[in-house]
Write an enzyme that holds these catalytic residues in place. Structure first.
Site, PDB file in Angstrom:
ATOM      1  CB  CYS A 135      -0.838  -0.090   1.349  1.00 30.82           C
ATOM      2  SG  CYS A 135      -1.881   1.769   0.892  1.00 30.82           S
ATOM      3  CB  CYS A 138      -0.416   2.229   3.899  1.00 28.58           C
ATOM      4  SG  CYS A 138      -1.917   1.661   3.041  1.00 28.58           S
ATOM      5  CG  ASP A 139       3.218   1.900   4.155  1.00 27.23           C
ATOM      6  OD1 ASP A 139       2.566   1.786   5.365  1.00 27.23           O
ATOM      7  OD2 ASP A 139       3.082   0.308   4.106  1.00 27.23           O
TER       8      ASP A 139
END
Length: 312
Positions: A135, A138-139
């Site tokens: 992701c 997300c990261d």
């Protein structure tokens, strides 16, 4: 005789736990079966920095424990167990747990989530959470001004490569074919971005690391067999997700990828009294906060449906 439940929740990520919090506060006495991965995908996520209310960020597993405690506090009956088959043709609905225990339920909230597709490399699992991610949204933030690699050639890979290019010094895009599967507009964005280098006809041989994190990736040309190493600190896999919805096939309407289709503006499925939330029905956003939002919606939809059918 089968146990009867007013509100059954299948799955236990942000969507399931939020549904449980709302359903228990509404007096629906919900029972939750956590599934094969209690807490869902966030239990394999280290730092969560984009969920509102955690100014310093939080570890994924810790966040899921917090949500579980909150659900239990209001009376949710949280149980270990995996739903292995369902029969939604009857009323009440029938659900089998672990292939053995049959229960019936007036309403069912599906929060079974989705699982990222992985390449299947040992090194990929070794460095999962230590530089390997599925992701970028997300990261990606953790790799600001660094070199990263992303695998995939579809819209998701193209979107995530573009997203990473806004944050990172350079993005290596590893594509197995000699063309992208992404839509034309996404192809243009990727090809015209000076920070993105596409490695055509390439596949990942191994993710390299020093034991603490990713230090590079070795890729191979599928035609010549020639290998080369790319110096990256982040490795993103964008080859798709698979919704965990197989047991509902034949009962619920789904798209071609297996995501449950819900009525616009609600979590209603094509079966009355069955509601779907989180990544089991969301192939667009796939974030913890959006999953939690639809979990809230599912509990409210279930409460209203039960009241309208005098099952409250």
């Amino acid at each position: 005789m089968a146990e009867h439940i007013k509100c059954l929740i299948i799955g236990s990520g942000p969507a399931g736990y939020t549904a449980a919090i709302y359903a228990s506060r509404a007096g629906l006495a919900p029972v939750m079966y956590q599934g094969s991965q209690p807490g869902g995908q966030l239990t394999i996520t280290n730092d969560v920095e984009n969920f509102p209310g955690y100014p310093e960020g939080i570890q994924g597993p810790e966040m899921m424990q917090d949500l579980e405690k909150q659900a239990r506090r209001f009376g949710t009956d949280v149980r270990y167990g995996l739903a292995t088959s369902v029969d939604f043709a009857t009323s009440p609905k029938k659900v089998t747990i672990d292939g053995a225990t049959e229960i019936t339920a007036d309403s069912v909230i599906i929060a079974t989530g989705a699982s990222a597709k992985w390449l299947g490399l040992e090194s990929e699992q070794k460095y999962n959470g230590l530089g390997v991610s599925a992701c970028a949204v997300c990261d990606g933030f953790f790799f600001r001004n660094q070199e990263v690699a992303i695998v995939g050639g579809g819209d998701t890979a193209a979107e995530e490569a573009t997203y990473l290019a806004n944050l990172c010094a350079k993005v290596h895009m590893i594509v197995r074919r000699d063309e992208l599967r992404a839509s034309l507009i996404m192809q243009k964005r990727v090809k015209n971005n000076p920070k993105i280098e596409i490695h055509w006809l390439s596949e990942t041989e191994e993710i390299l690391g020093d034991g603490n994190g990713v230090t590079g990736v070795r890729i191979k040309n599928v035609n010549t067999g020639e290998s080369k190493e790319l110096p990256v600190t982040g490795f993103f896999v964008a080859i798709g997700h698979k919704p965990n919805t197989d047991i509902f096939k034949g009962f619920l309407d789904m798209d071609e990828a297996g995501y449950i289709q819900t009525v616009k503006g609600s979590t209603n499925t094509n079966i009355e009294g069955v509601f779907a939330c989180g990544d089991a029905q969301d192939n667009i956003y796939r974030q913890a906060v959006t999953a939690a939002g639809t979990g809230c919606m599912a509990a409210l939809d279930a409460e209203r449906w039960l009241a309208a059918n005098e099952l409250h």
